[in-house]
Motif scaffolding. Structure first.
Motif: not given
Length: 452
Positions: A130, A132, A135-136, A159, A169, A173, A422, A425, A429, A434
């Motif tokens: 994902t 997310k 990014v994490r 992406e 989640e 997504t 969060e 993100w 999302d 960004w």
């Protein structure tokens, strides 16, 4: 005189191990490739900073081979204990080794993926990542590097335009493919697999590969015990650095422990808000096996599994002697790591340990935020809180290792707690914004410059 930039230096050393260690695979074909993060700092270290964006997308989104490098990606084979349950059915299930190359320190490095498609080890997974999750991982690796942790580097995040269904989640997504730069991808679980198969010949081959290519040493008469000694030292240091950073990895399984002692593979990670030993990162860690305060124990247990695996080619006594040194090495390493974050020069082992114990007691008693405490105390002066009276007394004779003249110290402490993760993100999302992500990366790097 300035140091010349690192030249691209391709390697193919993994092929020395032979086909028993990996499976050639094909990368997934993605509907789109949109560059979201490019680590030019890391790319400079391995001679790839001059790639155009089109070339970058070609190599790290469509996985066209780098010049002179591996002709086809390789999914590595390994086993592992997952929450202390042995699993012989795992391996690279959504990633592969894409390339090997030298960095500006002369080390052999790997470029490997996460989310690049299915492999023979995918089981029922889709082989994807994902956005997310990507990014994490970027946020985790940048923060840990700034805090002095030996970590893999998030090299590229692209992406990929697929809508993924996930049970943990909101779905569908967004999807991504991540490339990480690591000092090897040989895990404790790689050795466990060979022990499980009772494959002494390949065990010897793997020991030699790691010593030569990842530690720069020729295997001697007792190569297994020597390798364990190196790994115990590196992993004890890793455990110590997690504690000083206030970091909880979340999944310290043997397939997630790199034999170079480099932290990698970030899933449910979190930074602890306060010094709470029972704080956990993974919602599924019901027993707190990998809680904040239990991470040294968990990593020691993982090192024990490497020793068990090395019994395939070694007597027990020298391995046991090495394992018995883990606690002492951890104590030395955690003193060094915490004094580094306190911004003071170490003195002697006994006094340094007294500082660490006083700081831990103060953090537990005060409930002050970990990042706030280390920010305020950098240079050796703890907050004026009775909980830190003992720490203030033992730190009084310590010299600062550097001043507080960097602009970072005139602001607020840089943290990476779950609410901010969060929020970063959510901006991506909900609004495809960004800016908070890039602003945070700049703040992390400023902190790293102030600490280093």
């Amino acid at each position: 005189m300035s140091t010349p930039p690192q030249a691209y230096a391709p390697q193919r050393r993994i092929l020395e191990l032979g086909g028993a260690f990996y499976d050639p695979v094909e990368a997934a074909r993605f509907p789109q490739t949109t560059l979201r993060f490019r680590n030019d700092r890391a790319a400079t270290e391995v001679g790839l900073a001059n790639l155009s964006e089109a070339e970058w997308l070609s190599h790290f989104g469509r996985f066209e081979p780098l010049p002179g490098n591996l002709e086809q990606p390789l999914a590595l084979r390994y086993h592992g204990h997952q929450f202390r349950q042995y699993n012989p059915e795992i391996g690279d299930g959504r990633g592969f080794l894409f390339a090997q190359l030298r960095d500006d320190r002369g080390r052999q490095m790997d470029l490997a993926t996460k989310g690049s498609g299915t492999t023979p080890w995918s089981r029922f997974g889709d082989g994807r990542l994902t956005l997310k999750g990507g990014v994490r991982e970027v946020l985790a690796t940048e923060m840990l590097q700034a805090l002095g942790v030996n970590t893999s580097r998030s090299f590229s995040l692209i992406e990929t335009g697929e809508a993924l269904e996930r049970g943990d989640e909101p779905s569908p997504t967004r999807s991504a493919v991540l490339v990480r730069l690591s000092h090897g991808h040989i895990r404790i679980g790689t050795f466990q697999r060979l022990a499980y198969l009772r494959d002494a010949e390949n065990m010897e081959r793997l020991i030699g590969y790691v010593l030569r290519n990842l530690y720069g040493e020729e295997p001697g008469e007792d190569a297994a015990a020597h390798l364990l000694d190196l790994v115990v030292d590196r992993t004890a240091t890793l455990a110590a650095s997690y504690m000083a950073a206030g970091f909880v990895h979340g999944v310290l399984n043997t397939d997630n422990i790199n034999v170079t002692g480099e932290s990698f593979d970030y899933g449910p990670w979190r930074f602890a808000p306060t010094w709470e030993p029972s704080f956990t990162a993974a919602y599924f860690d019901h027993q707190g096996l990998y809680a904040f305060g239990r991470q040294p124990e968990a990593i020691h247990w993982d090192a024990m599994q490497l020793a068990v695996s090395l019994r395939t080619v070694s007597e027990a006594e020298p391995l046991i002697a090495v394992l018995d040194s883990f606690a002492e090495r951890y104590q030395r390493a955690v003193s060094k790591a915490i004094l580094w974050r306190l911004g003071v020069v170490p003195r002697d082992a006994e006094t340094d340990r007294a500082v660490v114990q006083a700081v831990e007691r103060g953090l537990v008693g005060s409930k002050i935020g970990i990042d706030r405490f280390f920010f305020d105390t950098f240079g050796g002066t703890p907050p004026a809180d009775p909980a830190f009276d003992e720490a203030r007394a033992v730190l009084a004779d310590y010299a600062p290792r550097k001043g507080r003249d960097h602009p970072y110290w005139s602001g607020a402490p840089c943290s990476m707690l779950i609410d901010e993760v969060e929020a970063i993100w959510a901006a991506i999302d909900q609004r495809d914004d960004w800016a908070p992500f890039h602003t945070k990366l700049a703040a992390i790097r400023e902190m790293g410059a102030a600490l280093s």
